[in-house]
Design an enzyme around this catalytic site. Structure first.
Site, PDB file in Angstrom:
ATOM      1  N   ASP A 103      38.078  37.670  43.581  1.00  0.00           N
ATOM      2  CA  ASP A 103      39.198  38.064  44.447  1.00  0.00           C
ATOM      3  C   ASP A 103      38.682  38.950  45.579  1.00  0.00           C
ATOM      4  O   ASP A 103      37.622  39.576  45.457  1.00  0.00           O
ATOM      5  CB  ASP A 103      40.232  38.875  43.645  1.00  0.00           C
ATOM      6  CG  ASP A 103      40.863  38.047  42.546  1.00  0.00           C
ATOM      7  OD1 ASP A 103      40.868  36.816  42.656  1.00  0.00           O
ATOM      8  OD2 ASP A 103      41.345  38.663  41.573  1.00  0.00           O
TER       9      ASP A 103
HETATM   10  N1  URA Z   1      39.351  37.853  37.318  1.00  0.00           N
HETATM   11  C1  URA Z   1      40.155  38.396  38.239  1.00  0.00           C
HETATM   12  O1  URA Z   1      41.294  38.726  37.989  1.00  0.00           O
HETATM   13  N2  URA Z   1      39.651  38.535  39.473  1.00  0.00           N
HETATM   14  C2  URA Z   1      38.397  38.217  39.802  1.00  0.00           C
HETATM   15  O2  URA Z   1      37.992  38.411  40.953  1.00  0.00           O
HETATM   16  C3  URA Z   1      37.569  37.665  38.820  1.00  0.00           C
HETATM   17  C4  URA Z   1      38.074  37.490  37.574  1.00  0.00           C
END
Ligand code: URA
Length: 228
Positions: A103
């Site tokens: 993310d």
């Molecule tokens: N899980 C999440 O919620 N975000 C990420 O970036 C990676 C795994």
């Protein structure tokens, strides 16, 4: 591989442009000018230069990047800087793909490779490659809760039951979580399922490849020894 294709694959120009450069004696192989575009490059042993610059070539490259927050894991984005924008010469000449996105606000280990088989091995949940995250949450959380089967049914996509993770509690509100899958916002959603919230997330390893903590945020290096 033909010399013109080899150079075009490495983005030194279109096939036409490269043919012109080869004809105009701007390309050497092992120190000798090569004017034949059909020359078969020995990709392991030949030393090729174009306009005086030595060409860097490998069949497979694997790069580790320490992703900062604010950068997105996508190929191109008009709005935000992407992890690929952070990659410079010579690796930006390869068709790098992201082996497991993070993310925008997640930090840490991103692997990039031009090798489709390796990519599949890293991201396929069936291949037993654990992705390990350092997780900090808003309030006290016993991470062993995540070890009992539960279903995520938060309406963001189809309901799913996360595969059994591994956990290591660090403190009341910090733990390591290792998961094999990479569903959309998976870690955050696993934590939210238990009415808590992730406030900081960082990926620290993928399989046996650990983030090199000496890499500053936004920096990268090639991974030479790996066994995924
Ligand atoms: N899980 C999440 O919620 N975000 C990420 O970036 C990676 C795994």
């Amino acid at each position: 591989m033909r010399l013109d294709r080899y150079l075009a694959n490495l983005k030194y120009g279109t096939r036409n442009e490269i043919t012109k450069k080869i004809k105009s004696k701007k390309v050497t192989v092992n120190g000798n000018i090569e004017t034949d575009s059909r020359y078969k490059v020995d990709t392991l042993n030949d030393k090729v230069t174009i306009e005086g610059i030595e060409v860097f070539y490998k069949e497979t490259v694997l790069i580790m990047l320490n992703k900062p927050s604010g950068v997105i894991s996508a190929n191109k984005d008009g709005l935000h800087e992407t992890v690929l924008d952070l990659i410079g010469e010579p690796y930006n000449r390869f068709e790098l793909r992201i082996a497991g996105r993070l993310d925008i606000d997640t930090e840490g280990l991103i692997l990039l490779t031009n090798d489709g088989k390796l990519l599949h091995k890293i991201i396929s949940p069936n291949k037993d490659v654990y992705k390990k995250y350092y997780v900090k949450v808003e309030s006290k959380f016993d991470s062993s809760k995540l070890l009992k089967e539960f279903q995520i049914n938060d309406g963001r996509d189809l309901p799913f039951t996360p595969l059994l993770p591994k956990v290591e509690q660090i403190s009341d509100d910090e733990f390591y979580l290792s998961i094999k899958e990479g569903k959309f916002h998976q870690v955050k959603r696993m934590v939210e399922h238990f009415n808590n919230k992730v406030i900081y997330l960082k990926r620290v390893s993928i399989g046996n490849i650990e983030l090199d903590e000496s890499l500053e945020k936004g920096r990268y290096r090639e991974v030479l020894d790996y066994n995924i």
